[in-house]
Design a protein around this motif. Structure first.
Motif, PDB file in Angstrom:
ATOM      1  N   ALA A 245      35.321  34.338  41.944  1.00 20.06           N
ATOM      2  CA  ALA A 245      34.380  33.216  41.890  1.00 20.06           C
ATOM      3  C   ALA A 245      34.092  32.808  40.451  1.00 20.06           C
ATOM      4  O   ALA A 245      34.001  31.619  40.128  1.00 20.06           O
ATOM      5  N   LEU A 246      33.954  33.792  39.555  1.00 23.85           N
ATOM      6  CA  LEU A 246      33.713  33.492  38.147  1.00 23.85           C
ATOM      7  C   LEU A 246      34.895  32.751  37.533  1.00 23.85           C
ATOM      8  O   LEU A 246      34.719  31.774  36.796  1.00 23.85           O
ATOM      9  N   LYS A 248      37.128  30.906  39.088  1.00 24.81           N
ATOM     10  CA  LYS A 248      37.240  29.564  39.661  1.00 24.81           C
ATOM     11  C   LYS A 248      36.143  28.647  39.130  1.00 24.81           C
ATOM     12  O   LYS A 248      36.363  27.457  38.882  1.00 24.81           O
ATOM     13  N   LEU A 249      34.946  29.191  38.928  1.00 19.92           N
ATOM     14  CA  LEU A 249      33.813  28.403  38.456  1.00 19.92           C
ATOM     15  C   LEU A 249      34.061  27.868  37.054  1.00 19.92           C
ATOM     16  O   LEU A 249      33.709  26.738  36.730  1.00 19.92           O
ATOM     17  N   LEU A 250      34.681  28.704  36.198  1.00 22.92           N
ATOM     18  CA  LEU A 250      34.892  28.325  34.805  1.00 22.92           C
ATOM     19  C   LEU A 250      36.331  27.902  34.525  1.00 22.92           C
ATOM     20  O   LEU A 250      36.755  27.882  33.375  1.00 22.92           O
TER      21      LEU A 250
END
Length: 306
Positions: A245-246, A248-250
């Motif tokens: 998730a980290l 993909k988020l950044l």
């Protein structure tokens, strides 16, 4: 700070996770094919050397991965096509024999834990024939050749007080099967493969390895009989989800490299180490995919002509 290794039972994901420098790893062969009509991508990973097995973290052997995105959908016709595809791949991994074979199917897992109930639920739908064939012969099924199929649901150590390998070894000693087929729920590295991927391998299986609960292995070396394992990933560990998730988020941000570095290290969330996630509709999914697996086995081992 040690490296964080995402847990996975899939050889395909283990192959994807090795560094670019090792991407052309000697001793590992990969063959891919796509079945357009069934929308199934089949990837065969063959580990031929001990060095490659060490780097991959998987025993030497053949690993066939079937990726079917619609496997979670309640489409009976599609599941029948997947069962037929599974039967074809399973036949290729089973030892060749001109006559009838005695085959023991073992459903691993805990029936009371839905995400771990794939094995027991698949055994429920098997066509068990050993007792009939031994009594009346293949003519009882109106065919010339019928394998002797028996089934076992060994349960878990918390209930039996015995290792699964001990129970299976005892049954093997009494019934002398020619081959063992083991069915178990697996752990995946990627959420997109949850309940959508089937792995078949001729290397056997180590129950609980995907969730860090290593039990005695079920292999040809330990049981004296060829072991073919069929598994579907039903869980993914929480730490992996956080790291993904980290990233993909950044994605596209300047500090993406930092996030990727952090994802390779031990996360600062020790409470996530023993947490595993599954889908909210896992009850219905396990019911469908366990039937798909059992039908594939029934097709592969069923009645045929000599």
């Amino acid at each position: 700070m040690g490296n964080f290794q995402a847990r996975t039972d899939l050889a395909l994901e283990a192959r994807e996770s090795i560094s670019e420098a090792e991407s052309e790893l000697r001793g590992v062969r990969v063959e891919e094919s796509y079945h357009k009509e069934e929308d199934v991508r089949v990837t065969k990973v063959m580990i031929d050397t001990r060095n490659a097995a060490k780097i991959m973290g998987k025993p030497m052997g053949i690993y066939v991965t079937m990726e079917a995105p619609a496997l979670v959908e309640p489409d009976e016709d599609y599941h029948r096509e997947i069962s037929a595809c599974l039967a074809g791949e399973l036949k290729e991994l089973l030892p060749e024999s001109e006559g009838e074979q005695s085959i023991l199917v073992v459903g691993l897992g805990n029936r009371e834990v839905t995400a771990d109930a794939l094995g027991p639920r698949a055994v429920d739908n098997l066509q068990v024939t050993r007792h009939i064939v031994r009594e009346y012969g293949a003519a009882a099924y109106n065919c010339e050749k019928m394998n002797q199929v028996s089934a076992l649901e060994p349960g878990v150590m918390a209930k039996t007080g015995m290792e699964t390998a001990e129970i299976v070894k005892g049954v093997v000693g009494e019934t002398s099967p020619d081959v063992i087929i083991v069915i178990d729920a697996l752990a995946a590295r990627s959420t997109r493969r949850l309940n959508r991927t089937i792995q078949i391998t001729n290397t056997g299986i180590q129950p609980g390895s995907g969730v860090g609960n290593h039990r005695n292995a079920l292999t040809k070396e330990s049981l004296g009989v060829p072991v073919v394992a069929i598994g579907i990933p039903t869980v993914v560990d929480a730490a992996t989800i956080v790291c993904d998730a980290l990233e993909k988020l950044l994605e596209g941000e300047e500090d993406l490299d930092v996030v990727k570095y952090m994802s390779r290290q031990q996360p600062g969330f020790p409470e996530l180490y023993n947490m595993y996630m599954t889908g909210k509709d896992i009850d219905a999914v396990i019911k469908r995919i366990s039937f798909t697996v059992s039908e594939g086995i029934n097709m592969a081992l069923g009645c045929s002509s000599l």
